[in-house]
Design a protein around this motif. Structure first.
Motif, PDB file in Angstrom:
ATOM      1  N   TYR A  68       0.846  -1.182   0.000  1.00  0.00           N
ATOM      2  CA  TYR A  68       0.000   0.000   0.000  1.00  0.00           C
ATOM      3  C   TYR A  68       0.890   1.244   0.000  1.00  0.00           C
ATOM      4  O   TYR A  68       2.022   1.215   0.493  1.00  0.00           O
ATOM      5  CB  TYR A  68      -0.935   0.006   1.216  1.00  0.00           C
ATOM      6  N   VAL A  69       0.356   2.345  -0.553  1.00  0.00           N
ATOM      7  CA  VAL A  69       1.131   3.574  -0.677  1.00  0.00           C
ATOM      8  C   VAL A  69       0.281   4.761  -0.219  1.00  0.00           C
ATOM      9  O   VAL A  69      -0.950   4.770  -0.368  1.00  0.00           O
ATOM     10  CB  VAL A  69       1.614   3.777  -2.131  1.00  0.00           C
ATOM     11  N   ALA A  70       0.938   5.753   0.381  1.00  0.00           N
ATOM     12  CA  ALA A  70       0.268   6.984   0.812  1.00  0.00           C
ATOM     13  C   ALA A  70       1.269   8.122   0.726  1.00  0.00           C
ATOM     14  O   ALA A  70       2.482   7.909   0.672  1.00  0.00           O
ATOM     15  CB  ALA A  70      -0.273   6.841   2.239  1.00  0.00           C
ATOM     16  N   ILE A 177       3.934  -2.803   3.683  1.00  0.00           N
ATOM     17  CA  ILE A 177       4.056  -4.104   3.031  1.00  0.00           C
ATOM     18  C   ILE A 177       3.326  -5.170   3.843  1.00  0.00           C
ATOM     19  O   ILE A 177       3.427  -5.223   5.067  1.00  0.00           O
ATOM     20  CB  ILE A 177       5.531  -4.499   2.871  1.00  0.00           C
ATOM     21  N   GLY A 178       2.578  -6.009   3.146  1.00  0.00           N
ATOM     22  CA  GLY A 178       1.902  -7.138   3.769  1.00  0.00           C
ATOM     23  C   GLY A 178       0.488  -6.838   4.199  1.00  0.00           C
ATOM     24  O   GLY A 178      -0.394  -7.680   4.093  1.00  0.00           O
ATOM     25  N   GLU A 182      -2.294  -0.394  10.383  1.00  0.00           N
ATOM     26  CA  GLU A 182      -3.109  -0.739  11.546  1.00  0.00           C
ATOM     27  C   GLU A 182      -3.351  -2.239  11.670  1.00  0.00           C
ATOM     28  O   GLU A 182      -3.761  -2.725  12.732  1.00  0.00           O
ATOM     29  CB  GLU A 182      -4.442   0.015  11.518  1.00  0.00           C
ATOM     30  N   ALA A 183      -3.082  -2.971  10.572  1.00  0.00           N
ATOM     31  CA  ALA A 183      -3.235  -4.435  10.594  1.00  0.00           C
ATOM     32  C   ALA A 183      -1.885  -5.133  10.739  1.00  0.00           C
ATOM     33  O   ALA A 183      -1.794  -6.350  10.543  1.00  0.00           O
ATOM     34  CB  ALA A 183      -3.948  -4.907   9.339  1.00  0.00           C
ATOM     35  N   GLY A 184      -0.836  -4.356  11.048  1.00  0.00           N
ATOM     36  CA  GLY A 184       0.466  -4.952  11.299  1.00  0.00           C
ATOM     37  C   GLY A 184       1.409  -4.966  10.124  1.00  0.00           C
ATOM     38  O   GLY A 184       2.447  -5.646  10.177  1.00  0.00           O
ATOM     39  N   GLY A 185       1.093  -4.213   9.064  1.00  0.00           N
ATOM     40  CA  GLY A 185       1.997  -4.169   7.921  1.00  0.00           C
ATOM     41  C   GLY A 185       3.298  -3.454   8.259  1.00  0.00           C
ATOM     42  O   GLY A 185       3.359  -2.636   9.174  1.00  0.00           O
ATOM     43  N   LEU A 186       4.346  -3.753   7.506  1.00  0.00           N
ATOM     44  CA  LEU A 186       5.628  -3.091   7.665  1.00  0.00           C
ATOM     45  C   LEU A 186       5.563  -1.734   6.977  1.00  0.00           C
ATOM     46  O   LEU A 186       5.492  -1.638   5.762  1.00  0.00           O
ATOM     47  CB  LEU A 186       6.748  -3.944   7.049  1.00  0.00           C
ATOM     48  N   CYS A 187       5.573  -0.681   7.770  1.00  0.00           N
ATOM     49  CA  CYS A 187       5.362   0.670   7.246  1.00  0.00           C
ATOM     50  C   CYS A 187       6.676   1.442   7.283  1.00  0.00           C
ATOM     51  O   CYS A 187       7.374   1.433   8.303  1.00  0.00           O
ATOM     52  CB  CYS A 187       4.293   1.376   8.080  1.00  0.00           C
TER      53      CYS A 187
END
Length: 211
Positions: A68-70, A177-178, A182-187
């Protein structure tokens, strides 16, 4: 008294510097053309760093791992500016004070300039964080008159145009990533790109200065 046209130019103003951070949710560059403005405050992910308040978009990275990207705009400096539509000069060749008169005769449109991000998202960000008077475009009108005293053997310059802001900023791109953060992705911060903008306001008129 002589009235002659001179080349239009924009006068620099005193530098004012501050920093402002606002989240901009989007898939950047070619990923999407729309960025949305939200609020931002520091937050620490399980690994890496991402601010709160970002709006995330799915980014296809060619693998089976979701990504995901922001984005987030950050202001580096803001300077008042004046966008000159036309310029005129009045010269007093007499030994007494006279009244100089300036009347606009040029209709010109000045638009918001963007080097990084999108016009719509940057406009929303600047109008919320720099000045509510900022607009995406302003057109000068003809027939607007201003008068000023001109001293004996003196010279004054009249510039008609639009008040504006020159803005230095950068756009941070974050990736998760992943899963979403908020759901535990590597940010983490993927990169940062510097940009500049000239933002016109709704205010037009003459400004007069010694020549």
């Amino acid at each position: 008294m002589a009235d002659r046209s001179a080349r239009a130019r924009s006068g620099p103003r005193r530098l004012a510097r501050w920093r402002s951070r606002v989240a901009v949710g989007a898939a950047l560059a070619a990923l999407t053309t729309t960025l949305t403005v939200g609020t931002s405050s520091p937050a620490q992910a399980d690994e890496g760093y991402c601010p709160d308040g970002l709006t995330w978009s799915y980014f296809f990275n060619g693998s089976f791992t979701p990504e995901y990207v922001a984005g987030e705009y950050v202001i580096d400096a803001v300077r008042p500016d004046f966008l000159v539509s036309e310029e005129r000069v009045v010269v007093n060749g007499t030994n007494r004070e006279i009244t100089g008169s300036f009347t606009s005769s040029v209709s010109r449109t000045f638009g918001l300039t963007v080097t990084v991000g999108t016009s719509a998202s940057l406009f929303g960000f600047l109008s919320a964080n720099v000045s509510a008077s900022i607009t995406q475009s302003t057109t000068t009108t003809t027939g607007v008159t201003a008068t000023t005293p001109v001293p004996p053997y003196g010279r004054v310059v009249g510039q008609y145009g639009v008040e504006a802001y020159a803005v230095d900023y950068h756009l941070n791109e974050y990736r998760s990533i992943g899963a979403l953060p908020e759901a535990g992705g590597l940010c983490y911060l993927h990169g940062s790109t510097a940009g500049t903008s000239v933002a016109p306001t709704v205010y037009t008129g003459w400004r007069v200065m010694p020549g």
